[in-house]
Enzyme design. Structure first.
Site, short mmCIF file in Angstrom:
data_model
loop_
_atom_site.label_atom_id
_atom_site.label_comp_id
_atom_site.label_asym_id
_atom_site.label_seq_id
_atom_site.Cartn_x
_atom_site.Cartn_y
_atom_site.Cartn_z
N HIS A 112 2.23 5.11 -2.50
CA HIS A 112 1.40 6.25 -3.08
C HIS A 112 2.25 7.08 -3.65
O HIS A 112 2.54 8.02 -3.31
CB HIS A 112 0.16 7.74 -2.28
CG HIS A 112 -1.03 6.73 -1.65
ND1 HIS A 112 -1.92 7.09 -2.70
CD2 HIS A 112 -1.02 6.15 -0.65
CE1 HIS A 112 -2.89 6.57 -1.16
NE2 HIS A 112 -2.04 6.13 -0.54
N LYS A 126 1.81 10.44 -5.99
CA LYS A 126 1.74 11.81 -4.87
C LYS A 126 3.15 12.27 -4.10
O LYS A 126 3.47 12.87 -3.28
CB LYS A 126 1.04 11.42 -3.34
CG LYS A 126 -0.69 11.25 -3.60
CD LYS A 126 -1.22 11.01 -2.23
CE LYS A 126 -3.14 11.28 -2.65
NZ LYS A 126 -3.21 9.94 -3.09
N HIS A 144 -9.84 2.13 0.77
CA HIS A 144 -9.11 2.66 1.40
C HIS A 144 -10.40 2.83 2.58
O HIS A 144 -11.38 3.77 3.03
CB HIS A 144 -8.88 3.95 1.28
CG HIS A 144 -7.29 3.88 1.16
ND1 HIS A 144 -6.63 3.80 -0.15
CD2 HIS A 144 -6.03 4.96 1.65
CE1 HIS A 144 -5.61 4.00 -0.67
NE2 HIS A 144 -5.52 4.42 0.79
N GLU A 185 -10.36 5.82 7.64
CA GLU A 185 -9.71 6.42 7.87
C GLU A 185 -10.00 7.80 8.81
O GLU A 185 -9.50 8.93 8.88
CB GLU A 185 -8.26 6.68 7.36
CG GLU A 185 -7.06 7.76 7.26
CD GLU A 185 -5.95 7.86 5.93
OE1 GLU A 185 -6.71 7.12 4.45
OE2 GLU A 185 -4.54 7.93 6.29
N ASP A 207 2.09 3.37 2.57
CA ASP A 207 1.70 4.35 2.69
C ASP A 207 2.23 5.71 1.83
O ASP A 207 3.12 5.56 1.22
CB ASP A 207 0.56 5.16 3.49
CG ASP A 207 -0.44 5.29 3.47
OD1 ASP A 207 -0.95 5.29 2.08
OD2 ASP A 207 -1.66 6.42 4.30
N ASN A 208 2.25 6.76 2.59
CA ASN A 208 2.60 8.13 1.86
C ASN A 208 3.91 8.42 2.14
O ASN A 208 5.02 7.81 2.97
CB ASN A 208 2.07 9.17 2.21
CG ASN A 208 0.31 9.03 1.59
OD1 ASN A 208 -0.84 8.21 2.21
ND2 ASN A 208 -0.29 9.63 0.69
N HIS A 229 0.43 -1.72 0.34
CA HIS A 229 -0.21 0.30 -0.40
C HIS A 229 1.09 1.00 -0.13
O HIS A 229 1.82 1.93 1.35
CB HIS A 229 -0.74 0.07 1.09
CG HIS A 229 -1.58 1.06 1.43
ND1 HIS A 229 -2.94 1.00 1.62
CD2 HIS A 229 -1.74 2.23 1.27
CE1 HIS A 229 -3.99 2.00 1.34
NE2 HIS A 229 -2.89 3.38 1.11
ZN LIG Z 1 -3.31 4.97 1.42
#
Ligand SMILES: [Zn+2]
Length: 435
Positions: free
Chosen positions: A79, A82, A228, A231, A329-330, A77
């Protein structure tokens, strides 16, 4: 200094392997799950793994002195579309809404094919250097971004094949599914790219109908699903349970991965038990994003201290047989100001935030074989005779040594050879950050 031979077959002796990651190894594992072993490598593959015996080691073998060796990581997972926009678009206050608004504005203004491609490549080089072998990224797919990012993804996936196995899931708020014709087109585009169908669920009045649309498109196009969900600290957010119910009543047979599920940790016990029963029955897998959750959740405003960790109930899920993973994640974007797609960092942070210790048990599978299964990657995330010689050699000889230092000097072996572990220089992206 330890050198992995640059050519020919070789042996590594006195290697510390974990029981949860070496299913074929018959050895006496200690209380931490470790055993010493000898590994033979030939033609890019592991030809054998056996319990360590001093007498059996060939003269030319490299003695690892009990260093921990793990299979290369699987990051399910991320991104990377981004990633690294922080210098030009920071999160003004560190909140989830701040992240959503900042990213949306940056996407509309700046995400050309070249911009996305260069930042994605930067991210993949970092992940590769840290020892990641497979990754799933979400791709913001709000019109017209899907027409830009999906072709970029397809090109980059080919460029990186053999180094990082790259998957993509589309990402949009589930309200976008209300435009049925557009969503059907998106599902077709995702299917054409061999992707995964993904949405962000919110507690909308028509959530159940929208979920039915998502499942219908996944079934029609033969797609796995990636959500998602929840959250937030809002205990009325119960979309994890709604996804499980929708999977059951739609008779869905593909893989479903659900990310975040933060609000579950705030709900009353009976509600939690009911949700987890359904999640297990529907065969959902769950990925927690501990670093991003710690950053965004329970941020109440100026001069307050967060009082909960933001992560979901991974122990309770695992106890019920629900496959659980942790992931990056990010990275360096408004959802998380830090991060470098280093799955050892994720595992180290998860150990602290989520208590993956005392005992460690099979938690190492959460960054290796479990995400590999969710992503349908056979042979990834374990070490076995006949499998690829893709592994990471650490300095640490125990969990406390391994997880106390960054292990910046780890050795990453791919197809039997140590790779160049050069991290890309941030200055490479400077020209994308101006204006
Ligand atoms: Zn995410």
């Amino acid at each position: 200094m330890l050198e992995i031979p640059a050519s020919g077959p070789y042996h590594l002796t006195n290697v510390r392997l974990h029981a949860s990651l070496t299913p074929g190894l018959a050895a006496a594992f200690d209380a931490d799950g470790f055993a010493l072993a000898d590994i033979a490598v030939a033609d890019g593959k592991i030809s054998s793994i056996v319990a360590h015996r001093q007498s059996n080691s060939p003269a030319a073998a490299a003695d690892l002195g009990g260093r921990v060796v793990m299979p290369c990581f699987v990051d399910c997972h991320t991104h990377i579309d981004k990633g690294h926009i922080w210098p030009r678009k920071p999160n003004p206050n560190g909140t989830f809404m701040g992240a959503l608004n900042a990213t949306g504005a940056d996407r509309a203004a700046r995400w050309s094919a070249d911009d996305v491609a260069r930042r994605m490549d930067f991210s993949l080089r970092s992940a590769y250097a840290h020892g990641t072998r497979a990754m799933r990224t979400h791709l913001d797919s709000v019109a017209p971004q899907e027409e830009i990012s999906w072709p970029v993804f397809e090109t980059i996936r080919e460029t990186w094949r053999g180094r990082i196995e790259l998957q993509a899931a589309c990402l949009l708020g589930i309200e976008g599914v209300r435009d049925r014709k557009w969503f059907e087109r998106l599902a077709k585009r995702v299917a054409a790219a061999n992707g995964v169908l993904g949405v962000v669920t919110y507690m909308l009045p028509d959530l159940e109908e929208l979920l039915d649309q998502v499942f219908a498109q996944a079934i029609k196009h033969g797609l796995d699903l990636d959500f998602h969900a929840d959250e937030t600290d809002d205990i009325s957010a119960i979309s994890l349970k709604k996804i499980a119910e929708a999977a059951l009543w739609n008779g869905f047979e593909g893989n479903i991965l659900v990310g975040h599920c933060c609000s579950l940790a705030r709900q009353p016990d009976l509600d939690v038990l009911d949700a987890l029963d359904k999640v297990a029955k529907a065969r959902l897998a769950v990925v927690s994003l501990p670093m991003c959750n710690l950053y965004l959740q329970d941020r109440r405003g100026d001069k307050t201290t967060p009082r909960w960790r933001g992560v979901t109930l991974l122990h309770e899920m695992k106890a019920r047989g629900i496959p659980v993973a942790v992931a990056s994640d990010n990275t360096r974007d408004p959802f998380y100001a830090y991060g470098d797609l280093d799955m050892l960092e994720v595992y180290r942070m998860a150990t602290r935030i989520l208590h993956f210790d005392h005992p460690v048990g099979d938690w190492p599978q959460a960054v290796t074989s479990t995400p590999a299964q969710v992503m349908r990657l056979d042979g990834f995330g374990t070490l076995a005779a006949g499998g690829a010689a893709d592994f990471v050699v650490f300095k640490g000889r125990s969990w406390t040594e391994l997880l106390s230092r960054p292990e910046s000097d780890r050795i990453v072996v791919r197809d039997g050879r140590a790779i160049e572990r050069q991290l890309p220089d941030y200055a490479e992206l400077d020209d994308l950050m101006v204006g």
